[in-house]
Design a protein around this motif. Sequence first.
Motif, PDB file in Angstrom:
ATOM      1  N   SER A   1       4.409   2.731  16.922  1.00  0.00           N
ATOM      2  CA  SER A   1       3.698   3.779  17.650  1.00  0.00           C
ATOM      3  C   SER A   1       2.704   4.525  16.764  1.00  0.00           C
ATOM      4  CB  SER A   1       4.691   4.775  18.244  1.00  0.00           C
ATOM      5  OG  SER A   1       5.327   5.503  17.200  1.00  0.00           O
ATOM      6  N   GLY A   2       2.797   4.346  15.471  1.00  0.00           N
ATOM      7  CA  GLY A   2       1.894   5.024  14.548  1.00  0.00           C
ATOM      8  C   GLY A   2       2.402   6.368  14.076  1.00  0.00           C
ATOM      9  N   LEU A   3       3.588   6.743  14.508  1.00  0.00           N
ATOM     10  CA  LEU A   3       4.140   8.036  14.115  1.00  0.00           C
ATOM     11  C   LEU A   3       4.445   8.074  12.618  1.00  0.00           C
ATOM     12  CD1 LEU A   3       4.887  10.767  15.240  1.00  0.00           C
ATOM     13  CD2 LEU A   3       7.179   9.908  15.702  1.00  0.00           C
ATOM     14  N   TYR A   4       4.919   6.954  12.081  1.00  0.00           N
ATOM     15  CA  TYR A   4       5.210   6.881  10.646  1.00  0.00           C
ATOM     16  C   TYR A   4       3.931   7.088   9.834  1.00  0.00           C
ATOM     17  CZ  TYR A   4       6.649   5.018   6.148  1.00  0.00           C
ATOM     18  OH  TYR A   4       6.895   4.867   4.820  1.00  0.00           O
ATOM     19  N   ASP A   5       2.828   6.430  10.244  1.00  0.00           N
ATOM     20  CA  ASP A   5       1.553   6.612   9.544  1.00  0.00           C
ATOM     21  C   ASP A   5       1.049   8.049   9.667  1.00  0.00           C
ATOM     22  OD1 ASP A   5       1.417   3.978   8.664  1.00  0.00           O
ATOM     23  OD2 ASP A   5       0.418   3.304  10.503  1.00  0.00           O
ATOM     24  N   LYS A   6       1.301   8.664  10.807  1.00  0.00           N
ATOM     25  CA  LYS A   6       0.888  10.058  11.000  1.00  0.00           C
ATOM     26  C   LYS A   6       1.670  10.977  10.072  1.00  0.00           C
ATOM     27  CE  LYS A   6      -0.091  13.345  14.630  1.00  0.00           C
ATOM     28  NZ  LYS A   6      -0.153  13.595  16.058  1.00  0.00           N
ATOM     29  N   TRP A   7       2.955  10.716   9.914  1.00  0.00           N
ATOM     30  CA  TRP A   7       3.759  11.517   8.993  1.00  0.00           C
ATOM     31  C   TRP A   7       3.261  11.355   7.561  1.00  0.00           C
ATOM     32  CZ3 TRP A   7       9.168   9.862  11.168  1.00  0.00           C
ATOM     33  CH2 TRP A   7       9.426  10.576  12.340  1.00  0.00           C
ATOM     34  N   VAL A   8       2.935  10.133   7.185  1.00  0.00           N
ATOM     35  CA  VAL A   8       2.422   9.885   5.838  1.00  0.00           C
ATOM     36  C   VAL A   8       1.091  10.602   5.652  1.00  0.00           C
ATOM     37  CG1 VAL A   8       1.519   8.100   4.299  1.00  0.00           C
ATOM     38  CG2 VAL A   8       3.644   7.710   5.532  1.00  0.00           C
ATOM     39  N   LYS A   9       0.250  10.582   6.700  1.00  0.00           N
ATOM     40  CA  LYS A   9      -1.057  11.235   6.628  1.00  0.00           C
ATOM     41  C   LYS A   9      -0.915  12.731   6.370  1.00  0.00           C
ATOM     42  CE  LYS A   9      -5.110  12.143   9.458  1.00  0.00           C
ATOM     43  NZ  LYS A   9      -5.735  11.937  10.766  1.00  0.00           N
ATOM     44  N   TYR A  10       0.022  13.370   7.045  1.00  0.00           N
ATOM     45  CA  TYR A  10       0.184  14.806   6.890  1.00  0.00           C
ATOM     46  C   TYR A  10       1.103  15.190   5.734  1.00  0.00           C
ATOM     47  CZ  TYR A  10      -2.297  15.365  11.247  1.00  0.00           C
ATOM     48  OH  TYR A  10      -3.260  15.331  12.216  1.00  0.00           O
ATOM     49  N   SER A  11       1.731  14.239   5.103  1.00  0.00           N
ATOM     50  CA  SER A  11       2.616  14.565   3.991  1.00  0.00           C
ATOM     51  C   SER A  11       1.856  14.838   2.696  1.00  0.00           C
ATOM     52  CB  SER A  11       3.626  13.442   3.755  1.00  0.00           C
ATOM     53  OG  SER A  11       2.968  12.289   3.271  1.00  0.00           O
ATOM     54  N   GLU A  12       0.656  14.302   2.586  1.00  0.00           N
ATOM     55  CA  GLU A  12      -0.126  14.454   1.360  1.00  0.00           C
ATOM     56  C   GLU A  12      -1.495  15.027   1.704  1.00  0.00           C
ATOM     57  OE1 GLU A  12      -0.772  14.596  -2.492  1.00  0.00           O
ATOM     58  OE2 GLU A  12       1.037  13.602  -1.800  1.00  0.00           O
ATOM     59  N   HIS A  13      -1.890  16.050   0.990  1.00  0.00           N
ATOM     60  CA  HIS A  13      -3.211  16.633   1.184  1.00  0.00           C
ATOM     61  C   HIS A  13      -4.270  15.602   0.800  1.00  0.00           C
ATOM     62  CE1 HIS A  13      -6.082  19.843   1.626  1.00  0.00           C
ATOM     63  NE2 HIS A  13      -6.567  19.588   0.432  1.00  0.00           N
ATOM     64  N   ASN A  14      -5.346  15.482   1.534  1.00  0.00           N
ATOM     65  CA  ASN A  14      -6.427  14.517   1.306  1.00  0.00           C
ATOM     66  C   ASN A  14      -5.982  13.074   1.509  1.00  0.00           C
ATOM     67  OD1 ASN A  14      -8.209  16.544   0.625  1.00  0.00           O
ATOM     68  ND2 ASN A  14      -7.727  16.414  -1.551  1.00  0.00           N
ATOM     69  N   SER A  15      -4.959  12.832   2.296  1.00  0.00           N
ATOM     70  CA  SER A  15      -4.437  11.476   2.407  1.00  0.00           C
ATOM     71  C   SER A  15      -5.359  10.532   3.158  1.00  0.00           C
ATOM     72  CB  SER A  15      -3.064  11.487   3.089  1.00  0.00           C
ATOM     73  OG  SER A  15      -3.190  11.931   4.422  1.00  0.00           O
ATOM     74  N   SER A  16      -6.230  11.040   4.001  1.00  0.00           N
ATOM     75  CA  SER A  16      -7.106  10.149   4.761  1.00  0.00           C
ATOM     76  C   SER A  16      -8.511  10.065   4.180  1.00  0.00           C
ATOM     77  CB  SER A  16      -7.180  10.617   6.216  1.00  0.00           C
ATOM     78  OG  SER A  16      -7.771  11.898   6.275  1.00  0.00           O
ATOM     79  N   MET A  17      -8.767  10.716   3.072  1.00  0.00           N
ATOM     80  CA  MET A  17     -10.122  10.745   2.522  1.00  0.00           C
ATOM     81  C   MET A  17     -10.586   9.369   2.051  1.00  0.00           C
ATOM     82  SD  MET A  17     -11.216  13.732   2.990  1.00  0.00           S
ATOM     83  CE  MET A  17     -12.704  13.659   2.061  1.00  0.00           C
TER      84      MET A  17
ATOM     85  N   ASN B   1       0.809  -1.212   0.000  1.00  0.00           N
ATOM     86  CA  ASN B   1       0.000   0.000   0.000  1.00  0.00           C
ATOM     87  C   ASN B   1       0.846   1.267   0.000  1.00  0.00           C
ATOM     88  OD1 ASN B   1       0.946  -0.101   2.598  1.00  0.00           O
ATOM     89  ND2 ASN B   1      -1.025   0.236   3.573  1.00  0.00           N
ATOM     90  N   ILE B   2       2.128   1.164   0.294  1.00  0.00           N
ATOM     91  CA  ILE B   2       2.997   2.342   0.266  1.00  0.00           C
ATOM     92  C   ILE B   2       3.075   2.921  -1.148  1.00  0.00           C
ATOM     93  CG2 ILE B   2       5.159   1.096  -0.116  1.00  0.00           C
ATOM     94  CD1 ILE B   2       4.714   4.023   2.279  1.00  0.00           C
ATOM     95  N   ASN B   3       2.871   2.059  -2.150  1.00  0.00           N
ATOM     96  CA  ASN B   3       2.899   2.536  -3.531  1.00  0.00           C
ATOM     97  C   ASN B   3       1.676   3.376  -3.872  1.00  0.00           C
ATOM     98  OD1 ASN B   3       5.287   1.132  -3.908  1.00  0.00           O
ATOM     99  ND2 ASN B   3       4.237  -0.697  -4.591  1.00  0.00           N
ATOM    100  N   TYR B   4       0.586   3.180  -3.130  1.00  0.00           N
ATOM    101  CA  TYR B   4      -0.661   3.853  -3.468  1.00  0.00           C
ATOM    102  C   TYR B   4      -1.060   4.916  -2.460  1.00  0.00           C
ATOM    103  CZ  TYR B   4      -0.667   0.095  -6.696  1.00  0.00           C
ATOM    104  OH  TYR B   4      -0.289  -0.756  -7.681  1.00  0.00           O
ATOM    105  N   VAL B   5      -0.250   5.114  -1.453  1.00  0.00           N
ATOM    106  CA  VAL B   5      -0.553   6.135  -0.447  1.00  0.00           C
ATOM    107  C   VAL B   5      -0.583   7.516  -1.084  1.00  0.00           C
ATOM    108  CG1 VAL B   5       0.395   7.268   1.599  1.00  0.00           C
ATOM    109  CG2 VAL B   5       0.235   4.803   1.515  1.00  0.00           C
ATOM    110  N   ASN B   6       0.240   7.752  -2.067  1.00  0.00           N
ATOM    111  CA  ASN B   6       0.249   9.046  -2.751  1.00  0.00           C
ATOM    112  C   ASN B   6      -0.695   9.084  -3.950  1.00  0.00           C
ATOM    113  OD1 ASN B   6       2.161  10.143  -1.020  1.00  0.00           O
ATOM    114  ND2 ASN B   6       3.853   9.334  -2.210  1.00  0.00           N
ATOM    115  N   LEU B   7      -0.965   7.919  -4.563  1.00  0.00           N
ATOM    116  CA  LEU B   7      -1.831   7.908  -5.738  1.00  0.00           C
ATOM    117  C   LEU B   7      -3.303   8.131  -5.390  1.00  0.00           C
ATOM    118  CD1 LEU B   7      -0.295   4.986  -7.819  1.00  0.00           C
ATOM    119  CD2 LEU B   7      -0.147   7.422  -8.270  1.00  0.00           C
ATOM    120  N   LEU B   8      -3.767   7.565  -4.286  1.00  0.00           N
ATOM    121  CA  LEU B   8      -5.172   7.719  -3.920  1.00  0.00           C
ATOM    122  C   LEU B   8      -5.550   9.165  -3.602  1.00  0.00           C
ATOM    123  CD1 LEU B   8      -5.822   4.499  -1.828  1.00  0.00           C
ATOM    124  CD2 LEU B   8      -6.414   4.960  -4.192  1.00  0.00           C
TER     125      LEU B   8
END
Length: 143
Positions: A71-87, A16-23
Amino acid sequence: MQTAVRAATHVIFDLNINYVNLLPKSFSLTGSCDFYLSQSVYATNPLAMVTQKNSLFLPRINKLSYTLVESGLYDKWVKYSEHNSSMCKNPPRIITVTTILSLTSLWGMFSMLGYGFTVAVVVLVMEMVCGGARWGQKGQVAT
């Protein structure tokens, strides 16, 4: 993603790391969640740092990497690195399909009902023909 998956003929099974930015980019372009990642994960998110072979820093780097991911910090960084990442992160639990019911859309149910009635009549006739010879005068099965 834009051709075979959008046509609903294929799925993509990949990290899913490949699609975290594509979605999020797809959501930003279309304004709707056309693609979803599954809720189950078959591999954890990769996190890597490069050091020299047999480095003294390797155990500390490994511990830090595990701590960041767990701890989930990596996922939090990914979430805030891309606009609309949690949509479009989680698929909806209930998908409502609205179609007009007609005889052409329900022919499968009616054909299964007809096959069931046919099998039931055949079994009833076989029971009456084959089972009638086994009944005695008093309505009991002859042994």
